[in-house]
Design a protein around this motif. Structure first.
Motif, PDB file in Angstrom:
ATOM      1  N   VAL A  24       0.871  -1.172   0.000  1.00  0.00           N
ATOM      2  CA  VAL A  24       0.000   0.000   0.000  1.00  0.00           C
ATOM      3  C   VAL A  24       0.911   1.226   0.000  1.00  0.00           C
ATOM      4  N   LYS A  49     -19.219   8.775   3.486  1.00  0.00           N
ATOM      5  CA  LYS A  49     -17.778   9.056   3.523  1.00  0.00           C
ATOM      6  C   LYS A  49     -17.408  10.122   2.484  1.00  0.00           C
ATOM      7  N   ARG A  51     -15.622  12.550   1.808  1.00  0.00           N
ATOM      8  CA  ARG A  51     -14.456  13.313   2.249  1.00  0.00           C
ATOM      9  C   ARG A  51     -13.367  13.211   1.181  1.00  0.00           C
ATOM     10  N   ASP A 141     -10.614   1.764  -6.538  1.00  0.00           N
ATOM     11  CA  ASP A 141      -9.281   2.233  -6.146  1.00  0.00           C
ATOM     12  C   ASP A 141      -9.232   3.761  -6.149  1.00  0.00           C
ATOM     13  N   GLU A 143     -11.709   5.726  -5.600  1.00  0.00           N
ATOM     14  CA  GLU A 143     -12.503   6.157  -4.441  1.00  0.00           C
ATOM     15  C   GLU A 143     -11.648   6.143  -3.160  1.00  0.00           C
ATOM     16  N   VAL A 144     -10.880   5.071  -2.998  1.00  0.00           N
ATOM     17  CA  VAL A 144     -10.011   4.973  -1.829  1.00  0.00           C
ATOM     18  C   VAL A 144      -8.887   6.012  -1.921  1.00  0.00           C
ATOM     19  N   LEU A 147     -10.343   9.249  -0.858  1.00  0.00           N
ATOM     20  CA  LEU A 147     -10.696   9.232   0.568  1.00  0.00           C
ATOM     21  C   LEU A 147      -9.471   9.217   1.477  1.00  0.00           C
ATOM     22  N   LYS A 148      -8.479   8.379   1.114  1.00  0.00           N
ATOM     23  CA  LYS A 148      -7.371   8.128   2.028  1.00  0.00           C
ATOM     24  C   LYS A 148      -5.990   8.472   1.459  1.00  0.00           C
TER      25      LYS A 148
END
Lengths: 433, 174
Positions: A24, A49, A51, A141, A143-144, A147-148
């Motif tokens: 990651v 979520k 964000r 992917d 989306e993540v 978000l992160k």
């Protein structure tokens, strides 16, 4: 044991190793467009979520269908526009300032050596031209990433391609990458980064390097990559001059993003391009490649010059040099899409737009549209298009249509005759690039 | 977790690409459900008709480099809304494979020899497969003919399948 550039980038960005060879990594940039992002936005909203990890690292554009062609595409634009506004994403490029993402974002200086980049678009591999790791991903992917600011990849393996010799007149980066895909096959580089090295790459402009890296995915590659050098520094200088006292200092810093001499590769190959002639595809897969000379005389209905592969100023200059003073055949429709507003402006200032219009081309606004058959130049059943794009899948530019991929020079020569033509035969001179 | 057991549809060609799975003209849809009627609309293959070839199917078996081309997750979604949660092939394009697991579905690679056997023994017959993810075992069945084939899915991919996808996993862990 030494490391490849990609291994070094992963080492510098790894945040977790959840299992086996899965890594990651932290992302320096997440790019978004209006086709794959709205579904991600809607899903984040539905999950409660809504964000973003860092609005300054998210760059967004409306480029695939612009201006909107119908209510559905208008809605896609609205979703990404509203989202960019509510999250304070300043680098959002709407109509009037928008262009093809993989041409626009490099032009804005958003990609730097050593960066990690994802986008919900398979041609994100283009940005490896700057010595970055840049990979296309799906909506989840993405989306993540939004978000992160992270993404999971298998530990990268690298295929090293050394390009040697010197490019003959009338032969360009597009011909090199088509020849390479012809050798590798459409899955010859699956799960691998293609590292382009050698004297031919070193002497290439950033635009040509982007053309090469852009099509890494057509051989299945995760990313294409070139080492950062003085050419990279020159291109990026307007964006980095505050960060470094001199270009030499920037170059010294960027030299950390070069593979070690004893790095381990998954494979290496050498491509001597001295004898290469203009290349094109003939079937429905990008590895079905032939010299243009073997296809000469094949009639075409449309010629399309544009896209994230070959819609940059260098490409329009080459095409205009072939077209200058000429007129396209009555049987052919010519469409040119400068990839960004800046490319359009430069082409106007240099008289290139005039040449295209005098030759009988339709000049569209910057957009991806025709390349994937979404707008601005869709083919009818049974029609054939000579295109400077990257994908010739069955139906790609319109159901039942055939796409032949080629360089801007070959496409321009083909427009003049209405049949597949070698640019050298029609100019008798080297198109200046 | 989704159930992966079901009827098998065979697609006997390599390099089936994402434009064939779901053409770009349908990428203007913003719901997965809207993709349902268009799965494989542009796949030109002798004897293949999307409606009849996929009737009742929930598993696809195909050849090499399945899902090459675009990054569009609309390709797995087009399968998902048609009740197809598992694709078994000799190899996959990276992004398509990842998208499948990210959606809690599976893209499982088998050696070419196994794929050849599946096509020669079962293609053209009404075939069902049952899937044991823990044991890593497929059991193919057509009439009296039964074949067991082992498979492996990494622990990470398995955790995505069990979690129903990557979004919640990542939000919790990073």
């Amino acid at each position: 044991m030494g490391k490849t550039i990609t291994e070094k980038i992963f080492d510098a960005h790894r945040v977790d190793n959840p299992a086996g060879d899965i890594q990651v990594i932290r992302l320096d940039a997440v790019f978004c467009h209006e086709i794959t992002t709205p579904v991600a936005i809607n899903d984040l909203v539905a999950r409660g979520k809504d964000r973003v990890f860092d609005p300054s690292k998210i760059k967004a554009v409306i480029d695939h269908v612009t201006p909107a062609k119908d209510s559905k595409t208008a809605e896609q634009g609205k979703i990404i526009r509203d989202w960019a506004r509510r999250h304070g994403i300043k680098d959002f490029f709407d109509i009037g300032r928008n262009g093809v993402c993989h041409a626009l974002f490099p032009e804005k200086g958003f990609v730097r050596p050593g960066y990690t980049v994802i986008m919900g678009d398979s041609h994100t591999c283009t940005h490896g031209a700057f010595g970055a790791f840049a990979a296309g991903v799906g909506t989840t992917d993405l989306e993540v990433g939004i978000l992160k600011g992270v993404c999971a990849f298998k530990a990268p393996r690298t295929l090293k391609v050394e390009v040697t010799g010197s490019l003959p007149a009338g032969v360009y980066a597009k011909d090199v990458i088509l020849a390479l895909i012809g050798e590798l096959g459409v899955n010859g580089a699956t799960n691998k980064v293609i590292e382009f090295t050698g004297p031919v790459i070193e002497s290439m402009s950033m635009e040509s390097r982007m053309t090469l890296c852009n099509m890494a995915i057509e051989a299945g590659g995760t990313c294409g990559v070139c080492y950062p050098d003085a050419v990279t520094v020159d291109y990026l200088w307007p964006f980095i001059e505050k960060d470094y006292p001199s270009k030499e200092a920037a170059l010294a810093d960027y030299s950390q993003w070069i593979s070690d001499a004893d790095a381990e590769y998954d494979g290496t190959m050498t491509l001597d391009v001295s004898g290469l002639s203009p290349m094109m595809t003939f079937g429905y897969k990008p590895d079905q490649v032939k010299p243009v000379s073997e296809m000469e005389g094949t009639p075409v209905d449309q010629v399309y010059i544009g896209s994230c592969t070959n819609g940059r100023i260098e490409d329009l200059r080459v095409a205009a040099a072939v077209l200058k003073g000429g007129r396209i055949a009555d049987t052919v429709r010519g469409v040119v899409s400068p990839a960004t507003p800046e490319v359009y402006r430069m082409a106007l200032a240099e008289g290139i737009i005039q040449i295209f219009m005098d030759a009988g081309f339709c000049v569209t606004n910057p957009t991806c549209g025709a390349c994937l058959g979404m707008s601005n130049g869709v083919l009818a059943e049974g029609e054939v298009c000579a295109a400077t794009t990257n994908r010739n899948f069955n139906g790609r530019m319109g159901k039942g249509g055939m796409v032949h991929l080629m360089s801007p020079a070959t496409a321009a020569a083909t427009a003049l005759t209405g049949k597949i033509s070698n640019s050298l035969l029609y100019t008798g001179k080297e198109a200046s690039a | 977790m989704k159930s992966f057991d079901g009827k098998v549809a065979f697609l006997d060609r390599s390099d089936i690409n994402t434009d064939e799975i779901i053409p770009a003209r349908y990428l203007t849809e913003i719901t997965k459900e809207a993709l349902k009627p268009f799965l494989m609309e542009d796949l030109n293959m002798e004897g293949f008709h999307p409606a009849s070839s996929f009737a009742g199917a929930s598993v696809v078996v195909s050849r090499a480099n399945f899902g090459c081309g675009s990054s569009r997750e609309h390709a797995p979604w087009a399968f998902e809304v048609n009740g197809i949660y598992l694709v078994i092939a000799e190899s996959f394009a990276r992004i398509f494979r990842q998208n499948m697991f990210n959606c809690g579905m599976m893209a499982v690679e088998l050696p070419k020899e196994d794929i050849d056997v599946l096509f020669s023994r079962f293609s053209g017959k009404e075939t069902f497969v049952s899937v044991d993810l823990e044991k890593g075992l497929f059991v193919f069945k057509a009439g009296e003919d039964t074949l067991e084939i082992g498979f492996s899915v990494s622990e990470f991919d398995k955790s995505l399948v069990k979690a129903g996808g990557w979004v919640d996993f990542a939000d919790k862990n990073y």
